[in-house]
Structures are given as structure tokens and as C-alpha cells.
Design a protein around this motif. Structure first.
Motif, mmCIF file in Angstrom:
data_model
loop_
_atom_site.group_PDB
_atom_site.id
_atom_site.type_symbol
_atom_site.label_atom_id
_atom_site.label_comp_id
_atom_site.label_asym_id
_atom_site.label_seq_id
_atom_site.Cartn_x
_atom_site.Cartn_y
_atom_site.Cartn_z
ATOM 1 N N GLY A 126 0.779 -1.221 0.000
ATOM 2 C CA GLY A 126 0.000 0.000 0.000
ATOM 3 C C GLY A 126 0.814 1.276 0.000
ATOM 4 O O GLY A 126 0.317 2.339 -0.388
ATOM 5 N N SER A 127 2.039 1.194 0.455
ATOM 6 C CA SER A 127 2.893 2.381 0.419
ATOM 7 C C SER A 127 4.233 2.028 -0.190
ATOM 8 O O SER A 127 4.767 0.935 0.034
ATOM 9 N N THR A 128 4.711 2.947 -0.985
ATOM 10 C CA THR A 128 6.015 2.779 -1.631
ATOM 11 C C THR A 128 6.791 4.080 -1.516
ATOM 12 O O THR A 128 6.218 5.136 -1.241
ATOM 13 N N ASN A 129 8.062 3.981 -1.736
ATOM 14 C CA ASN A 129 8.906 5.164 -1.713
ATOM 15 C C ASN A 129 10.053 4.941 -2.693
ATOM 16 O O ASN A 129 10.476 3.789 -2.896
ATOM 17 N N TYR A 130 10.521 6.016 -3.293
ATOM 18 C CA TYR A 130 11.589 5.926 -4.283
ATOM 19 C C TYR A 130 12.613 7.021 -4.067
ATOM 20 O O TYR A 130 12.273 8.140 -3.672
ATOM 21 N N ALA A 131 13.846 6.694 -4.367
ATOM 22 C CA ALA A 131 14.871 7.733 -4.404
ATOM 23 C C ALA A 131 14.562 8.670 -5.575
ATOM 24 O O ALA A 131 14.036 8.229 -6.603
ATOM 25 N N ASP A 132 14.888 9.933 -5.409
ATOM 26 C CA ASP A 132 14.617 10.908 -6.472
ATOM 27 C C ASP A 132 15.278 10.506 -7.782
ATOM 28 O O ASP A 132 14.742 10.742 -8.862
ATOM 29 N N SER A 133 16.438 9.887 -7.682
ATOM 30 C CA SER A 133 17.206 9.541 -8.877
ATOM 31 C C SER A 133 16.544 8.456 -9.725
ATOM 32 O O SER A 133 16.910 8.278 -10.897
ATOM 33 N N VAL A 134 15.581 7.721 -9.157
ATOM 34 C CA VAL A 134 14.946 6.630 -9.913
ATOM 35 C C VAL A 134 13.455 6.830 -10.121
ATOM 36 O O VAL A 134 12.815 6.026 -10.801
ATOM 37 N N LYS A 135 12.904 7.885 -9.559
ATOM 38 C CA LYS A 135 11.460 8.127 -9.716
ATOM 39 C C LYS A 135 11.095 8.253 -11.184
ATOM 40 O O LYS A 135 11.774 8.929 -11.948
ATOM 41 N N GLY A 136 10.013 7.586 -11.541
ATOM 42 C CA GLY A 136 9.555 7.622 -12.923
ATOM 43 C C GLY A 136 10.228 6.581 -13.808
ATOM 44 O O GLY A 136 9.788 6.363 -14.942
ATOM 45 N N ARG A 137 11.278 5.956 -13.311
ATOM 46 C CA ARG A 137 11.983 4.934 -14.099
ATOM 47 C C ARG A 137 11.880 3.555 -13.464
ATOM 48 O O ARG A 137 11.833 2.556 -14.174
ATOM 49 N N PHE A 138 11.883 3.495 -12.141
ATOM 50 C CA PHE A 138 11.837 2.221 -11.421
ATOM 51 C C PHE A 138 10.459 2.034 -10.795
ATOM 52 O O PHE A 138 9.835 3.001 -10.351
ATOM 53 N N THR A 139 10.025 0.794 -10.725
ATOM 54 C CA THR A 139 8.761 0.465 -10.081
ATOM 55 C C THR A 139 8.945 -0.749 -9.189
ATOM 56 O O THR A 139 9.428 -1.787 -9.643
ATOM 57 N N ILE A 140 8.572 -0.600 -7.932
ATOM 58 C CA ILE A 140 8.654 -1.707 -6.986
ATOM 59 C C ILE A 140 7.280 -2.341 -6.863
ATOM 60 O O ILE A 140 6.251 -1.655 -6.905
ATOM 61 N N SER A 141 7.257 -3.658 -6.744
ATOM 62 C CA SER A 141 5.989 -4.371 -6.586
ATOM 63 C C SER A 141 6.260 -5.655 -5.811
ATOM 64 O O SER A 141 7.416 -6.034 -5.605
ATOM 65 N N ARG A 142 5.197 -6.290 -5.393
ATOM 66 C CA ARG A 142 5.377 -7.540 -4.653
ATOM 67 C C ARG A 142 4.256 -8.503 -4.986
ATOM 68 O O ARG A 142 3.132 -8.094 -5.289
#
Length: 127
Positions: A56-72
Motif C-alpha cells: 500500500g505504500s512505496t517510496n523511491y529515491a529521487d534519482s529513480v522516480k519515474g523509471r523504477f517500479t517496486i511491486s510484490r
């Protein structure tokens, strides 16, 4: 002892994609948040992304936002990191880590205490 295994790393050209997997064995990931971290040669380890136990909650480093996607996929006991538009500066060893101490992935997930770490998988972005 939490056992995590990363896979999916490799050599890719700039602009390419990879999907990393973090698989747990011997325990269920259902109640753990998972963080992805990376460490490049000569640099400190940095947080890349984090996902809460239910996603339900995710977080990303600024350097990868918009390029990386975490899922489970808790049914498969696996967390994924989809990495698109890869850049040479993404080259690093990528690690996943698990923690049962937290419910959400706040902006301070890099400083969370993690009970288990994987051995890492190498990602190299180069032409």
C-alpha cells in the motif's frame, strides 16, 4: 535468520530495462516491508525503493522516480524492482532487505533497521 536471494541483474545498454527479484525462503514476506538498496564502487550504500508489507505504500529515491517500479507478489513470496530507462549511473550491486518493524515505507526507510539482507545482484549499464 531471514534468507533473501536477489536475481535478475546483468549487463544492459543505456536505455534498457531489467527486472530484479527478491525471493524469500524459510519465511513468509507477508509481514515484512522490503527495501531495495544499491552500492556502487567507491560509494556509500543508498536506498533505491521500499514497499510496505501489503504494497500500500512505496517510496523511491529521487534519482529513480519515474523509471523504477517496486511491486510484490506475496503469493510467490517475491518482491520485484522493474528498472526502465537505465543509465550508467545506475550501475551498482543491488540488495534487498526485509524488516518487520515498520508498517509503511516512509521517507526515512534508508535508516530503518532491517532484519535480513540478500547477497546482492550486479547491475551494469554500459554500451
Amino acid at each position: 535468520q531471514l534468507h533473501l536471494v536477489e536475481s535478475g541483474g546483468g549487463l544492459v545498454q543505456p536505455g534498457g530495462s531489467l527486472r530484479l527479484s527478491c525471493a524469500a525462503s524459510g519465511f513468509t514476506l507477508d509481514y515484512y516491508i522490503i527495501g531495495w538498496f544499491r552500492q556502487a564502487p567507491g560509494k556509500e550504500r543508498e536506498g533505491v525503493s521500499c514497499i510496505s508489507s501489503r504494497g500500500g505504500s512505496t517510496n523511491y529515491a529521487d534519482s529513480v522516480k519515474g523509471r523504477f517500479t517496486i511491486s510484490r507478489d506475496n503469493a510467490k513470496n517475491t518482491v520485484y524492482l522493474q528498472m526502465n530507462s537505465l543509465k550508467p549511473e545506475d550501475t551498482a550491486v543491488y540488495y534487498c532487505a526485509a524488516s518487520q518493524r515498520y508498517r509503511a515505507c516512509g521517507s526515512s526507510y534508508e535508516r530503518y533497521t532491517y532484519e535480513g539482507w540478500g547477497q546482492g545482484t550486479q547491475v551494469t549499464v554500459s554500451s
